[in-house]
Design a protein around this motif. Sequence first.
Motif, short mmCIF file in Angstrom:
data_model
loop_
_atom_site.label_atom_id
_atom_site.label_comp_id
_atom_site.label_asym_id
_atom_site.label_seq_id
_atom_site.Cartn_x
_atom_site.Cartn_y
_atom_site.Cartn_z
N UNK A 96 0.84 -1.20 0.00
CA UNK A 96 0.00 0.00 0.00
C UNK A 96 0.88 1.26 0.00
N UNK A 97 1.72 1.43 -1.01
CA UNK A 97 2.68 2.54 -0.99
C UNK A 97 2.04 3.93 -0.96
N UNK A 98 0.88 4.09 -1.60
CA UNK A 98 0.23 5.40 -1.63
C UNK A 98 -0.47 5.73 -0.31
N UNK A 99 -0.81 4.71 0.45
CA UNK A 99 -1.50 4.91 1.73
C UNK A 99 -0.56 4.75 2.93
N UNK A 100 0.72 4.51 2.64
CA UNK A 100 1.66 4.17 3.71
C UNK A 100 1.73 5.23 4.81
N UNK A 101 1.85 6.48 4.45
CA UNK A 101 1.97 7.53 5.48
C UNK A 101 0.70 7.69 6.29
N UNK A 102 -0.43 7.37 5.69
CA UNK A 102 -1.70 7.41 6.42
C UNK A 102 -1.81 6.22 7.36
N UNK A 103 -1.42 5.04 6.86
CA UNK A 103 -1.52 3.82 7.67
C UNK A 103 -0.55 3.87 8.85
N UNK A 104 0.72 4.15 8.57
CA UNK A 104 1.75 4.11 9.61
C UNK A 104 1.99 5.51 10.18
N UNK A 105 0.99 6.04 10.84
CA UNK A 105 1.12 7.35 11.48
C UNK A 105 2.00 7.23 12.73
N UNK A 106 2.45 8.37 13.22
CA UNK A 106 3.28 8.36 14.43
C UNK A 106 2.52 7.79 15.61
#
Length: 157
Positions: A96-106
């Motif tokens: 899920x490269x396009x959703x990665x920053x949304x999925x793996x939030x801080x």
Amino acid sequence: MIYIMTLSGNLLLIIVVRINPKLQTPMYFFLSNLSIIDICFSSTIVPKILMNTVVMDRSISPLGCAVQMYFHLALGSTECIILAVMSYDRFAAICRPLHYTTIMSKMLCASLAACSWIMGFMNSAIHVVLTFQFPYCKSHHVNHFFCEMPPFFRLSC
């Protein structure tokens, strides 16, 4: 010498990840957690082994053995859980490269790391308490380098 190198290498990794803004990603956050685990993990056993090589008395109190066993199991299981979390991080990055920053939030990364530590330490507490509840028929002398569960199983009835 190897113990000092282990501590130095892991401390260096933690410092570099904290200092470099480009390394403020979930993977490096989890690698820092692994480095902390490695520092603590090697520090639960190596100092006692080093002391045993210098001193003639190689015994350890039952409480000392329980504490050593607790931290050894806790850090080992925490390491396994963190590795599973890291595999989920890589799964999210690859699948899920396009959703990665949304999925793996801080927030999620901190929660996953905290849950890993909590689950590892709770799991260890249960195992150590149950291990020291066994009745021991044989000698209470454990012929082993450090306190772990299998030698206690052999001593129990």
